[in-house]
Enzyme design. Structure first.
Site, PDB file in Angstrom:
ATOM      1  N   GLN A 266      19.348  18.909   3.518  1.00  0.00           N
ATOM      2  CA  GLN A 266      20.553  19.716   3.390  1.00  0.00           C
ATOM      3  C   GLN A 266      20.293  21.034   2.680  1.00  0.00           C
ATOM      4  OE1 GLN A 266      23.345  17.469   1.223  1.00  0.00           O
ATOM      5  NE2 GLN A 266      25.116  18.242   2.311  1.00  0.00           N
TER       6      GLN A 266
ATOM      7  N   ALA B 151      34.301  17.229   0.839  1.00  0.00           N
ATOM      8  CA  ALA B 151      33.510  17.002   2.039  1.00  0.00           C
ATOM      9  C   ALA B 151      32.791  18.282   2.438  1.00  0.00           C
ATOM     10  CB  ALA B 151      34.423  16.553   3.173  1.00  0.00           C
ATOM     11  N   ASP B 152      31.527  18.155   2.809  1.00  0.00           N
ATOM     12  CA  ASP B 152      30.843  19.328   3.358  1.00  0.00           C
ATOM     13  C   ASP B 152      30.863  19.229   4.883  1.00  0.00           C
ATOM     14  OD1 ASP B 152      27.435  18.137   2.673  1.00  0.00           O
ATOM     15  OD2 ASP B 152      29.086  17.303   3.818  1.00  0.00           O
ATOM     16  N   SER B 153      30.177  20.138   5.554  1.00  0.00           N
ATOM     17  CA  SER B 153      30.299  20.172   7.016  1.00  0.00           C
ATOM     18  C   SER B 153      29.744  18.915   7.660  1.00  0.00           C
ATOM     19  CB  SER B 153      29.612  21.417   7.562  1.00  0.00           C
ATOM     20  OG  SER B 153      28.323  21.527   7.021  1.00  0.00           O
TER      21      SER B 153
END
Lengths: 88, 137
Positions: free
Chosen positions: A46, B91-93
């Site tokens: 990430q 929340a991220d992508s």
């Protein structure tokens, strides 16, 4: 951003495609493994910032997607007749 | 003579001996209303007039909230309602993609790439689900 850099949209598209392909497996174990592995791998990578590392990871993911697509078709030829105990 | 109920108007105009111009106008102007009232079901009517608010059923929103809570592993007391944005919930992508996948599986629908990217709040997701479930039926 350099034109050779992978965009966020493409990465998310790859993620979505991998998860969709995982759903096509008829074998419970492989389906769950593929889902787990893509989630773990994308989370692990990430925070990459180096663009060459990012593109290496992206092309790795793409080749894995091709493998998964092929294998989904091959596995469907020999689908198990009995559902796994783990499935509801 | 002019019927107050929509369904009777078409029958009345046939027997009416009024000016033909009026006769031809009435069915056109009123039967449009009649048609729009009769042909659309309960669910799509609000969706036509009010796109943003109260277009999704509360059960759908509830189900979406449940899936979001489970996906993001939120603590029990966290308030999640229609207006919560995914980013405020942490929340991220990648999480958003996983949530959309979970929703696809739970509701048996298939979400397009572009529509999935436009989802920002729980309400957006519920509206999109309603639209897709309707189209499927």
């Amino acid at each position: 951003m350099a034109s050779a850099a992978i965009s966020r949209g493409e990465i998310l598209h790859l993620y979505r495609s991998l998860l969709r392909t995982a759903r096509q497996f008829c074998d419970y174990n492989i389906r769950e493994y593929t889902k787990r592995r893509t989630i773990d791998a994308f989370r692990q990578n990430q925070n990459l910032t180096d663009s060459s590392a990012i593109s290496a990871a992206y092309s790795d993911g793409k080749s894995q997607l091709d493998v998964a697509k092929r294998q989904a078709i091959v596995y469907s030829l020999y689908a198990p007749t009995i559902k796994s105990v783990m499935e509801a | 003579m002019a019927a107050s109920t929509n369904s009777l108007i078409s029958m009345q105009s046939r027997s009416g001996m009024a000016a033909s111009r009026i006769c031809s106008l009435k069915p056109v102007s009123v039967s449009n209303q009649g048609r729009s009232f009769l042909s659309f079901g309960f669910r799509s009517m609000p969706a036509r007039s009010l796109r943003v608010s109260c277009a999704a059923k509360p059960e759908t929103v509830e189900k979406v909230c449940e899936i979001v809570k489970k996906q993001l592993a939120l603590a029990e007391g966290t308030p999640v309602n229609g207006e919560s944005k995914f980013t405020t919930l942490g929340a991220d992508s990648l999480d958003t993609v996983e949530i959309v996948m979970g929703l696809e599986e739970a509701f048996g629908i298939s979400v397009e790439e572009e529509s999935a990217q436009s989802i920002a709040t729980v309400q957006d997701a519920a509206d999109l689900i309603e639209k897709l479930v309707e189209k499927k039926d």
